[in-house]
Write a protein that holds these residues in place. Sequence first.
Motif, mmCIF file in Angstrom:
data_model
loop_
_atom_site.group_PDB
_atom_site.id
_atom_site.type_symbol
_atom_site.label_atom_id
_atom_site.label_comp_id
_atom_site.label_asym_id
_atom_site.label_seq_id
_atom_site.Cartn_x
_atom_site.Cartn_y
_atom_site.Cartn_z
ATOM 1 N N ARG A 115 0.854 -1.183 0.000
ATOM 2 C CA ARG A 115 0.000 0.000 0.000
ATOM 3 C C ARG A 115 0.891 1.235 0.000
ATOM 4 O O ARG A 115 2.037 1.197 0.462
ATOM 5 C CB ARG A 115 -0.946 0.007 1.211
ATOM 6 N N ILE A 116 0.366 2.306 -0.528
ATOM 7 C CA ILE A 116 1.112 3.551 -0.624
ATOM 8 C C ILE A 116 0.792 4.399 0.592
ATOM 9 O O ILE A 116 -0.366 4.766 0.828
ATOM 10 C CB ILE A 116 0.754 4.319 -1.912
ATOM 11 N N LEU A 117 1.821 4.720 1.366
ATOM 12 C CA LEU A 117 1.640 5.590 2.518
ATOM 13 C C LEU A 117 1.723 7.057 2.114
ATOM 14 O O LEU A 117 1.000 7.894 2.643
ATOM 15 C CB LEU A 117 2.714 5.294 3.569
ATOM 16 N N GLU A 118 2.613 7.347 1.165
ATOM 17 C CA GLU A 118 2.795 8.740 0.747
ATOM 18 C C GLU A 118 3.526 8.753 -0.600
ATOM 19 O O GLU A 118 4.513 8.045 -0.789
ATOM 20 C CB GLU A 118 3.642 9.494 1.777
ATOM 21 N N TRP A 119 3.011 9.549 -1.531
ATOM 22 C CA TRP A 119 3.724 9.771 -2.780
ATOM 23 C C TRP A 119 4.786 10.830 -2.571
ATOM 24 O O TRP A 119 4.531 11.872 -1.959
ATOM 25 C CB TRP A 119 2.775 10.179 -3.901
ATOM 26 N N LEU A 120 5.982 10.567 -3.071
ATOM 27 C CA LEU A 120 7.097 11.484 -2.984
ATOM 28 C C LEU A 120 7.266 12.189 -4.334
ATOM 29 O O LEU A 120 6.640 11.797 -5.313
ATOM 30 C CB LEU A 120 8.368 10.712 -2.596
ATOM 31 N N PRO A 121 8.107 13.208 -4.408
ATOM 32 C CA PRO A 121 8.283 13.903 -5.688
ATOM 33 C C PRO A 121 8.765 12.957 -6.792
ATOM 34 O O PRO A 121 9.580 12.059 -6.554
ATOM 35 C CB PRO A 121 9.349 14.958 -5.362
ATOM 36 N N ASP A 122 8.247 13.169 -8.008
ATOM 37 C CA ASP A 122 8.667 12.386 -9.171
ATOM 38 C C ASP A 122 10.025 12.897 -9.655
ATOM 39 O O ASP A 122 10.129 13.588 -10.676
ATOM 40 C CB ASP A 122 7.643 12.515 -10.302
ATOM 41 N N ASP A 123 11.073 12.559 -8.935
ATOM 42 C CA ASP A 123 12.385 13.094 -9.280
ATOM 43 C C ASP A 123 13.457 12.039 -9.040
ATOM 44 O O ASP A 123 13.811 11.757 -7.894
ATOM 45 C CB ASP A 123 12.671 14.348 -8.439
ATOM 46 N N PRO A 124 13.963 11.391 -10.074
ATOM 47 C CA PRO A 124 13.684 11.631 -11.494
ATOM 48 C C PRO A 124 12.534 10.782 -12.035
ATOM 49 O O PRO A 124 12.146 10.903 -13.189
ATOM 50 C CB PRO A 124 15.003 11.210 -12.163
ATOM 51 N N TYR A 125 11.995 9.897 -11.191
ATOM 52 C CA TYR A 125 10.887 9.018 -11.572
ATOM 53 C C TYR A 125 9.945 8.949 -10.376
ATOM 54 O O TYR A 125 10.277 9.397 -9.265
ATOM 55 C CB TYR A 125 11.405 7.611 -11.932
ATOM 56 N N PRO A 126 8.728 8.416 -10.545
ATOM 57 C CA PRO A 126 7.814 8.319 -9.408
ATOM 58 C C PRO A 126 8.430 7.527 -8.259
ATOM 59 O O PRO A 126 9.100 6.511 -8.468
ATOM 60 C CB PRO A 126 6.595 7.590 -9.991
ATOM 61 N N GLN A 127 8.201 8.015 -7.043
ATOM 62 C CA GLN A 127 8.683 7.346 -5.843
ATOM 63 C C GLN A 127 7.605 7.462 -4.766
ATOM 64 O O GLN A 127 6.812 8.409 -4.770
ATOM 65 C CB GLN A 127 9.980 7.982 -5.346
ATOM 66 N N ALA A 128 7.613 6.495 -3.860
ATOM 67 C CA ALA A 128 6.594 6.510 -2.805
ATOM 68 C C ALA A 128 7.123 5.829 -1.557
ATOM 69 O O ALA A 128 8.009 4.972 -1.620
ATOM 70 C CB ALA A 128 5.320 5.813 -3.270
ATOM 71 N N LEU A 129 6.548 6.234 -0.442
ATOM 72 C CA LEU A 129 6.761 5.545 0.819
ATOM 73 C C LEU A 129 5.712 4.445 0.884
ATOM 74 O O LEU A 129 4.509 4.709 0.777
ATOM 75 C CB LEU A 129 6.604 6.522 1.976
ATOM 76 N N THR A 130 6.155 3.202 1.039
ATOM 77 C CA THR A 130 5.253 2.061 0.922
ATOM 78 C C THR A 130 5.347 1.152 2.136
ATOM 79 O O THR A 130 6.308 1.204 2.899
ATOM 80 C CB THR A 130 5.589 1.233 -0.332
ATOM 81 N N ALA A 131 4.360 0.297 2.288
ATOM 82 C CA ALA A 131 4.373 -0.735 3.326
ATOM 83 C C ALA A 131 3.773 -2.005 2.755
ATOM 84 O O ALA A 131 2.844 -1.952 1.932
ATOM 85 C CB ALA A 131 3.576 -0.291 4.547
ATOM 86 N N ILE A 132 4.310 -3.147 3.152
ATOM 87 C CA ILE A 132 3.715 -4.425 2.760
ATOM 88 C C ILE A 132 2.307 -4.507 3.338
ATOM 89 O O ILE A 132 2.075 -4.149 4.489
ATOM 90 C CB ILE A 132 4.572 -5.599 3.278
ATOM 91 N N TRP A 133 1.361 -4.970 2.523
ATOM 92 C CA TRP A 133 -0.019 -5.120 2.986
ATOM 93 C C TRP A 133 -0.424 -6.594 2.864
ATOM 94 O O TRP A 133 -0.906 -7.030 1.832
ATOM 95 C CB TRP A 133 -0.961 -4.236 2.182
ATOM 96 N N PRO A 134 -0.211 -7.383 3.917
ATOM 97 C CA PRO A 134 -0.560 -8.808 3.853
ATOM 98 C C PRO A 134 -2.070 -9.010 3.923
ATOM 99 O O PRO A 134 -2.816 -8.158 4.425
ATOM 100 C CB PRO A 134 0.125 -9.392 5.086
#
Length: 237
Positions: A115-134
């Motif tokens: 699951r996506i906790l937070e989208w980070l700046p697309d620099d240089p590509y999309p990035q996100a803070l994520t967590a495993i969602w069992p």
Amino acid sequence: MESPEGCADPDQSRPTAAQGAEPAAGRELPMFPLGSPLLPGAVLPLHIFESRYRALARRCTEDDEPFGVVMIERGSEVGGGDVRSDVGCLAMIAQHQELPDGRWVVIATGGERIRILEWLPDDPYPQALTAIWPDEPAEIDAPQRRSLAARLRRLRALASEIGALGVTATESAAIDDRLSHLADDASDPTDWAFELAGLVPAGPFDRHAMLRAPDPARRIEVIAGVLDGVEELLGDR
């Protein structure tokens, strides 16, 4: 950027911390939004030509790092400005080749759901803070497994009779072999449900509903609903 491929509600079962996901510490990951979701255990071939995703491929291959795949709910794969899902899947690169003109050919496989906790700046590509969602715990009993696998085989046979199967004879035989195995497979319910989901003829939003179902029992309910639609469609031909 290119990828392989009745719709269910994409807003079904939004994940929350109360549903057993990891605490909000998270892991920062490079992300690859696509027009269709990746399911755990599925194979994802990619032809990468956008510069930002070339950089992503280079990072992941050099550092032996996974990336996250999420479905684009609205918008386009190319150029940004898309609306991305908050549920996705880890992808591990199994094979890759950088071509002389800078494009990449990649084959990745689906890992754990995230699951996506937070989208980070697309620099240089999309990035996100994520967590495993069992998945939450749930069982799929042997009669359910046999019934669903047999039902999908019957629908595939009917589709083949009217020329609507959409795969080669070799691919069809391989899928039927997998369904025969799944009918008597007593493996982990999550693994079983995702393997069956990967064999179901479904559009991206239906696949996304399978991905975000909170447990295997709910996942096979989604699959059964998709099969209802396939059955109705084939019956009208």
